[in-house]
Write a protein that holds these residues in place. Structure first.
Motif, PDB file in Angstrom:
ATOM      1  N   ARG A 112      65.244 -31.489  53.476  1.00  0.00           N
ATOM      2  CA  ARG A 112      65.459 -31.913  52.097  1.00  0.00           C
ATOM      3  C   ARG A 112      66.701 -31.231  51.517  1.00  0.00           C
ATOM      4  O   ARG A 112      67.446 -31.823  50.736  1.00  0.00           O
ATOM      5  CB  ARG A 112      64.208 -31.561  51.283  1.00  0.00           C
ATOM      6  N   GLU A 113      66.915 -29.986  51.920  1.00  0.00           N
ATOM      7  CA  GLU A 113      68.101 -29.262  51.467  1.00  0.00           C
ATOM      8  C   GLU A 113      69.364 -30.058  51.813  1.00  0.00           C
ATOM      9  O   GLU A 113      70.252 -30.236  50.984  1.00  0.00           O
ATOM     10  CB  GLU A 113      68.175 -27.879  52.140  1.00  0.00           C
ATOM     11  N   THR A 117      72.147 -31.877  49.304  1.00  0.00           N
ATOM     12  CA  THR A 117      73.567 -31.517  49.402  1.00  0.00           C
ATOM     13  C   THR A 117      74.414 -32.764  49.636  1.00  0.00           C
ATOM     14  O   THR A 117      75.449 -32.956  48.979  1.00  0.00           O
ATOM     15  CB  THR A 117      73.784 -30.523  50.566  1.00  0.00           C
ATOM     16  N   ASN A 121      77.324 -34.202  47.124  1.00  0.00           N
ATOM     17  CA  ASN A 121      78.699 -34.248  47.619  1.00  0.00           C
ATOM     18  C   ASN A 121      79.201 -35.678  47.849  1.00  0.00           C
ATOM     19  O   ASN A 121      80.311 -35.873  48.316  1.00  0.00           O
ATOM     20  CB  ASN A 121      78.826 -33.439  48.914  1.00  0.00           C
ATOM     21  N   ARG A 305      73.833 -32.961  39.643  1.00  0.00           N
ATOM     22  CA  ARG A 305      74.311 -31.646  40.042  1.00  0.00           C
ATOM     23  C   ARG A 305      73.964 -30.589  38.987  1.00  0.00           C
ATOM     24  O   ARG A 305      73.585 -29.460  39.325  1.00  0.00           O
ATOM     25  CB  ARG A 305      75.828 -31.707  40.232  1.00  0.00           C
ATOM     26  N   ARG A 315      64.485 -21.488  41.658  1.00  0.00           N
ATOM     27  CA  ARG A 315      64.174 -21.588  43.084  1.00  0.00           C
ATOM     28  C   ARG A 315      64.409 -20.243  43.786  1.00  0.00           C
ATOM     29  O   ARG A 315      63.631 -19.830  44.635  1.00  0.00           O
ATOM     30  CB  ARG A 315      65.018 -22.694  43.743  1.00  0.00           C
ATOM     31  N   LYS A 319      61.539 -18.193  45.634  1.00  0.00           N
ATOM     32  CA  LYS A 319      61.712 -18.024  47.072  1.00  0.00           C
ATOM     33  C   LYS A 319      61.615 -16.550  47.467  1.00  0.00           C
ATOM     34  O   LYS A 319      61.119 -16.214  48.544  1.00  0.00           O
ATOM     35  CB  LYS A 319      63.061 -18.588  47.500  1.00  0.00           C
ATOM     36  N   GLN A 322      58.279 -15.765  48.317  1.00  0.00           N
ATOM     37  CA  GLN A 322      57.638 -16.614  49.319  1.00  0.00           C
ATOM     38  C   GLN A 322      57.392 -15.838  50.614  1.00  0.00           C
ATOM     39  O   GLN A 322      58.243 -15.099  51.087  1.00  0.00           O
ATOM     40  CB  GLN A 322      58.541 -17.803  49.588  1.00  0.00           C
ATOM     41  N   TYR A 327      61.279 -22.458  58.396  1.00  0.00           N
ATOM     42  CA  TYR A 327      61.157 -23.844  57.966  1.00  0.00           C
ATOM     43  C   TYR A 327      60.294 -24.642  58.941  1.00  0.00           C
ATOM     44  O   TYR A 327      60.470 -24.554  60.150  1.00  0.00           O
ATOM     45  CB  TYR A 327      62.547 -24.487  57.882  1.00  0.00           C
TER      46      TYR A 327
ATOM     47  N   PRO B  19      84.300 -29.004  42.755  1.00  0.00           N
ATOM     48  CA  PRO B  19      84.411 -28.985  44.216  1.00  0.00           C
ATOM     49  C   PRO B  19      83.061 -29.320  44.847  1.00  0.00           C
ATOM     50  O   PRO B  19      82.028 -29.196  44.189  1.00  0.00           O
ATOM     51  CB  PRO B  19      84.819 -27.540  44.529  1.00  0.00           C
ATOM     52  N   THR B  20      83.086 -29.744  46.111  1.00  0.00           N
ATOM     53  CA  THR B  20      81.824 -30.046  46.785  1.00  0.00           C
ATOM     54  C   THR B  20      80.983 -28.773  46.894  1.00  0.00           C
ATOM     55  O   THR B  20      81.524 -27.665  46.884  1.00  0.00           O
ATOM     56  CB  THR B  20      82.063 -30.594  48.214  1.00  0.00           C
ATOM     57  N   ILE B  21      79.668 -28.941  46.976  1.00  0.00           N
ATOM     58  CA  ILE B  21      78.803 -27.766  47.063  1.00  0.00           C
ATOM     59  C   ILE B  21      78.616 -27.362  48.528  1.00  0.00           C
ATOM     60  O   ILE B  21      78.760 -28.174  49.431  1.00  0.00           O
ATOM     61  CB  ILE B  21      77.425 -27.986  46.395  1.00  0.00           C
ATOM     62  N   GLU B  22      78.267 -26.113  48.708  1.00  0.00           N
ATOM     63  CA  GLU B  22      78.010 -25.584  50.044  1.00  0.00           C
ATOM     64  C   GLU B  22      76.641 -26.081  50.521  1.00  0.00           C
ATOM     65  O   GLU B  22      75.759 -26.311  49.694  1.00  0.00           O
ATOM     66  CB  GLU B  22      77.967 -24.049  50.000  1.00  0.00           C
ATOM     67  N   PRO B  23      76.482 -26.223  51.824  1.00  0.00           N
ATOM     68  CA  PRO B  23      75.145 -26.569  52.328  1.00  0.00           C
ATOM     69  C   PRO B  23      74.119 -25.537  51.841  1.00  0.00           C
ATOM     70  O   PRO B  23      74.432 -24.354  51.744  1.00  0.00           O
ATOM     71  CB  PRO B  23      75.301 -26.483  53.849  1.00  0.00           C
ATOM     72  N   LYS B  24      72.931 -26.028  51.508  1.00  0.00           N
ATOM     73  CA  LYS B  24      71.906 -25.119  50.987  1.00  0.00           C
ATOM     74  C   LYS B  24      71.243 -24.357  52.125  1.00  0.00           C
ATOM     75  O   LYS B  24      71.110 -24.869  53.223  1.00  0.00           O
ATOM     76  CB  LYS B  24      70.852 -25.910  50.245  1.00  0.00           C
ATOM     77  N   GLU B  25      70.816 -23.147  51.811  1.00  0.00           N
ATOM     78  CA  GLU B  25      70.118 -22.400  52.846  1.00  0.00           C
ATOM     79  C   GLU B  25      68.706 -22.954  53.032  1.00  0.00           C
ATOM     80  O   GLU B  25      68.180 -23.637  52.154  1.00  0.00           O
ATOM     81  CB  GLU B  25      70.082 -20.904  52.533  1.00  0.00           C
ATOM     82  N   ALA B  26      68.139 -22.655  54.173  1.00  0.00           N
ATOM     83  CA  ALA B  26      66.806 -23.160  54.489  1.00  0.00           C
ATOM     84  C   ALA B  26      65.809 -22.719  53.420  1.00  0.00           C
ATOM     85  O   ALA B  26      65.940 -21.619  52.865  1.00  0.00           O
ATOM     86  CB  ALA B  26      66.356 -22.649  55.849  1.00  0.00           C
ATOM     87  N   LEU B  27      64.866 -23.585  53.115  1.00  0.00           N
ATOM     88  CA  LEU B  27      63.781 -23.310  52.175  1.00  0.00           C
ATOM     89  C   LEU B  27      64.237 -23.164  50.734  1.00  0.00           C
ATOM     90  O   LEU B  27      63.483 -22.717  49.883  1.00  0.00           O
ATOM     91  CB  LEU B  27      62.960 -22.082  52.603  1.00  0.00           C
ATOM     92  N   ASP B  28      65.475 -23.574  50.439  1.00  0.00           N
ATOM     93  CA  ASP B  28      65.885 -23.665  49.040  1.00  0.00           C
ATOM     94  C   ASP B  28      64.938 -24.637  48.319  1.00  0.00           C
ATOM     95  O   ASP B  28      64.661 -24.486  47.133  1.00  0.00           O
ATOM     96  CB  ASP B  28      67.317 -24.203  48.960  1.00  0.00           C
ATOM     97  N   GLN B  29      64.437 -25.634  49.052  1.00  0.00           N
ATOM     98  CA  GLN B  29      63.501 -26.606  48.472  1.00  0.00           C
ATOM     99  C   GLN B  29      62.053 -26.244  48.805  1.00  0.00           C
ATOM    100  O   GLN B  29      61.166 -27.073  48.675  1.00  0.00           O
ATOM    101  CB  GLN B  29      63.824 -28.004  48.988  1.00  0.00           C
ATOM    102  N   PHE B  30      61.843 -25.034  49.254  1.00  0.00           N
ATOM    103  CA  PHE B  30      60.489 -24.516  49.545  1.00  0.00           C
ATOM    104  C   PHE B  30      59.867 -25.134  50.794  1.00  0.00           C
ATOM    105  O   PHE B  30      60.318 -26.150  51.284  1.00  0.00           O
ATOM    106  CB  PHE B  30      59.535 -24.704  48.359  1.00  0.00           C
ATOM    107  N   GLU B  31      58.809 -24.500  51.254  1.00  0.00           N
ATOM    108  CA  GLU B  31      58.093 -25.030  52.407  1.00  0.00           C
ATOM    109  C   GLU B  31      57.192 -26.186  51.959  1.00  0.00           C
ATOM    110  O   GLU B  31      56.993 -26.404  50.761  1.00  0.00           O
ATOM    111  CB  GLU B  31      57.257 -23.936  53.081  1.00  0.00           C
ATOM    112  N   HIS B  52      56.371 -30.091  48.292  1.00  0.00           N
ATOM    113  CA  HIS B  52      57.179 -28.882  48.474  1.00  0.00           C
ATOM    114  C   HIS B  52      56.800 -27.900  47.385  1.00  0.00           C
ATOM    115  O   HIS B  52      56.782 -28.270  46.210  1.00  0.00           O
ATOM    116  CB  HIS B  52      58.661 -29.214  48.311  1.00  0.00           C
TER     117      HIS B  52
END
Lengths: 332, 224
Positions: A112-113, A117, A121, A305, A315, A319, A322, A327, B19-31, B52
C-alpha cells in the motif's frame, strides 16, 4: 465508483512474456479459470496476469479516493441537512471502497505504501473524469448519478472476473453502490423537475459532463494479443465499447424522461444494428488529460498529498509503538 | 500557490508544484489485520476482509466502521494477518486435508470426561486454536470450530480429525485463539444501527412519483 482501467493498458506491442512461464503450470492455471474456479493469492499466476490485475485494482482504488474529492467538497454546501448526511455517507463509502481495493491489490504483492507513493507522484493513474471540476451542486449530482452508473456497469462485469480477492471486494462495493445510484438519481430528478433555474443548472452540468462521460469507458479496444489473453483469463470481462453501449442503453432513456437533453446531435440508436451511434469522443483530449494536462489534475494530487503530509506525524507516532517489525501482505 | 475554482481548495493555500515524494518506508500504512464477522446471532463467523491498523484495538474500530457500518452484524473478531497459519489452496471439489500426510500426535491415557481432558491439555501447554475453512474459491473463510493443540501444525492435524469429513475444503486457516480480539457479549448494543440512517439505503429513494408527475405536467403544458 470506478473508471476504465483499459485506457492505461499495457502497450499492444509489448511482449506477453508467456514464453517465460512454465507451460504445465500455465495450462493448469488456464484450466482452472476455464472451469469457473477463482484464482487465490497463493496460486501460481503468470506475470502478465499479476501485473495487469495490480494495475487495474490499484487504479480502481485511486479512483475511489480521488473521486471522493469533488463530491466531498460539496458536503458543507449540499442543500439541506438530509442531503448533507447522504452526501457524507456516500463519500465515506467511496473511501471505504478504496481501503478494500488497496488490500485486494496488496495480496498480489504491491504494498500500500508503494501504491500511495505512485499515486502522489503521478505514476499511477485514476479515472480521468475526476480531472474535471464540479463548479455547482448540479455537477456533483451528475457524478453521483451518471459516473456511479458507469462505474456499476464496469464493476458488475469485473465482479465475475477470476481473481478471488477482487471479487470479494467488488461484491461488497456493488451492494453499497446501489445506494449511490438511487441517491444520485433522486438528486438529479429533484433538480431537473424543479424551478426553471434548477433545471437550467442541471442541464448545464450535464452539458459539461457529457464529453467526459463518453470517454469514461475508454477508447475501443484494439485487437491485440493482450486483449484476447486478458479476456480468456477473465481479467478483462467486457470490451470498452460494450460497456459504453450498455451504459447508453440503460441511462439515455432515464436522462430524456426528465426533460434533459443530451449535448450530442448525433446520438441515436440504430434500430437495425441495435447499437448506439454518437459523435466520436475526443480521444486526444483524453490522452492529454490523463497525462496531466487537465483542469484539475494538479489540484486533485495536491489535495491528496496534503492529506498524506498532514497525517504523517500521526502514522509516525503510532508506528513507534507498533510491535510488528515485519511487513506481511494481507491473506485474501 | 495552487489556484482552484473551488473556494474550499483555494483557501488551503497549497503550493503550486512540489517535488516528487520519496518511496515510503515499510509499514508506513501499518500492518494488516484480518476481520471476521457474525451476520446474525447463532451463525458462524465468516471472513470479511483486512484492515490496516497500528494495533488490534484500533483495527477493531476500523473493522467495525468498515465492515459493520452498512450490513447487519452481531459480532466481530480481529486478528493480525501474521498470526494466521494456512494450508495451500486446492481445487473447488477437493479437500486440502487429503494432502496432509502426517498422522495425528497421540496422547496417552484418554481422560474420562471433557473437563479432565481440558485440564490435561492446558497442563501439556496446549491452547485453543480457531479453524476456518474455505469451501469455494472466491468465497469467504468460515469458522468451523476450535481445537486444542500445542502448535499451529498440530492444530491443523487436530482439525483434520475433527472436521476432515467436510467436503470440499479448499483452504484452511489456523489461528491461536489468544491472538484473536473478539467483541464482548456485554457490548452487543454497539451493533444496533439507528433507524434514522435510512438516507444511506437505496430503498429510501423513491423518485418515480415525481418523474410521473413531471411527465404529466409536461404533457399538459401548452408549450408542448
Amino acid at each position: 465508483m470506478y473508471g476504465s482501467a483499459s485506457t492505461h493498458d499495457i502497450p499492444a506491442n509489448a511482449s506477453t512474456g508467456l514464453e517465460n512461464e512454465d507451460p504445465q503450470l500455465l495450462a493448469a492455471f488456464e484450466a482452472r479459470i476455464a472451469r469457473g474456479e477463482k484464482i487465490e493469492p497463493d496460486d501460481y499466476m503468470p506475470a502478465l496476469y499479476r501485473k495487469q490485475l495490480i494495475r487495474m485494482i490499484e487504479q480502481h482504488a485511486h479512483s475511489e479516493i480521488i473521486g471522493s474529492l469533488p463530491e466531498g467538497t460539496w458536503i458543507t454546501r449540499a442543500p439541506g441537512f438530509r442531503r448533507k448526511m447522504a452526501q457524507m455517507a456516500k463519500v465515506q463509502d467511496e473511501v471505504g471502497h478504496a481501503q478494500l481495493l488497496y488490500s485486494a491489490a496488496e495480496t498480489l504483492g504491491k504494498t500500500r505504501e508503494d501504491m500511495i507513493t505512485d499515486l502522489i507522484n503521478g505514476k499511477s493513474k485514476y479515472s480521468n473524469v475526476f480531472n474535471y471540476p464540479t463548479p455547482t451542486w448540479a455537477d456533483s449530482n451528475v457524478i453521483s448519478w451518471l459516473i456511479d452508473a458507469g462505474a456499476i456497469v464496469n464493476q458488475m462485469a469485473n465482479a465475475k472476473g477470476s481473481y478471488g480477492p477482487y471479487c470479494r471486494a467488488l461484491e461488497r462495493i456493488c451492494a453499497e453502490e446501489s445506494f449511490h445510484l438511487k441517491y444520485g438519481h433522486d438528486a438529479v430528478v429533484h433538480m431537473a423537475t424543479g424551478t426553471p433555474t434548477q433545471r437550467r443548472m442541471m442541464q448545464e452540468a450535464l452539458n459539461r459532463w457529457w464529453p467526459p462521460i463518453m470517454t469514461f469507458f475508454g477508447p475501443a479496444d484494439k485487437a491485440s494479443q493482450h486483449t484476447e489473453i486478458l479476456m480468456r483469463w477473465k481479467v478483462k470481462m467486457a470490451s470498452n465499447d460494450d460497456c459504453r453501449q450498455q451504459f447508453l442503453d440503460m441511462y439515455v432513456p432515464k436522462i430524456l424522461e426528465i426533460g434533459l437533453t443530451i449535448p450530442d446531435p448525433n446520438l441515436r440508436k440504430n434500430e437495425e444494428t441495435g447499437r448506439w451511434e454518437y459523435t466520436e469522443p475526443d480521444w486526444e483530449e483524453l490522452k492529454r488529460v490523463i497525462n496531466g494536462d487537465g483542469p484539475c489534475n494538479k489540484e486533485r494530487l495536491a489535495v491528496r498529498r496534503a492529506a498524506e503530509d498532514n497525517g504523517a506525524w500521526v502514522r509516525r507516532a503510532l508506528k513507534a509503538k507498533q510491535q510488528a517489525p515485519k511487513y506481511v501482505r494481507p491473506l485474501a | 500557490m495552487l489556484t482552484s475554482l473551488d473556494p474550499r481548495i483555494a483557501r488551503l493555500g497549497l503550493p503550486d508544484s512540489q517535488p516528487t515524494i520519496e518511496p515510503k518506508e515499510a509499514l508506513d500504512q501499518f500492518e494488516t489485520f484480518e476481520v471476521f464477522h457474525q451476520k446474525k446471532d447463532g451463525t458462524a463467523y465468516a471472513y470479511v476482509g483486512p484492515v490496516h491498523a497500528p494495533s488490534a484495538d484500533v483495527a477493531f474500530l476500523f473493522a467495525k466502521e468498515q465492515y459493520s457500518r452498512r450490513f447487519p452484524c452481531t459480532g466481530m473478531w480481529v486478528t493480525p494477518t501474521r498470526a494466521i497459519s494456512l494450508t495451500r489452496y486446492v481445487g473447488d471439489t477437493e479437500s486440502v486435508y487429503d494432502t496432509l500426510t502426517e498422522s495425528l500426535p497421540t496422547h496417552a491415557g484418554a481422560a474420562p470426561d471433557e473437563s479432565m481432558q481440558q485440564a490435561e491439555a492446558y497442563a501439556r501447554g496446549e491452547e485453543d486454536y480457531a479453524i476456518f475453512h474455505l469451501k469455494k474459491r472466491g468465497k469467504a473463510h468460515v469458522h468451523v470450530g476450535m481445537v486444542r493443540a500445542a502448535s499451529p501444525a498440530e492444530a491443523l492435524l487436530q482439525a483434520k480429525a475433527a472436521f476432515g469429513e467436510q467436503r470440499p475444503v479448499v483452504n484452511v486457516w489456523v489461528v491461536r485463539w489468544a491472538d484473536v480480539l473478539t467483541s464482548d457479549e456485554e457490548d452487543r448494543d454497539i451493533w444496533s444501527t439507528t433507524p434514522e440512517k435510512k438516507y444511506r439505503d437505496a430503498i429510501a429513494y423513491k423518485v418515480q412519483d415525481r418523474i410521473d408527475r413531471f411527465k404529466q405536467e409536461q404533457a399538459a403544458s401548452p408549450a408542448n
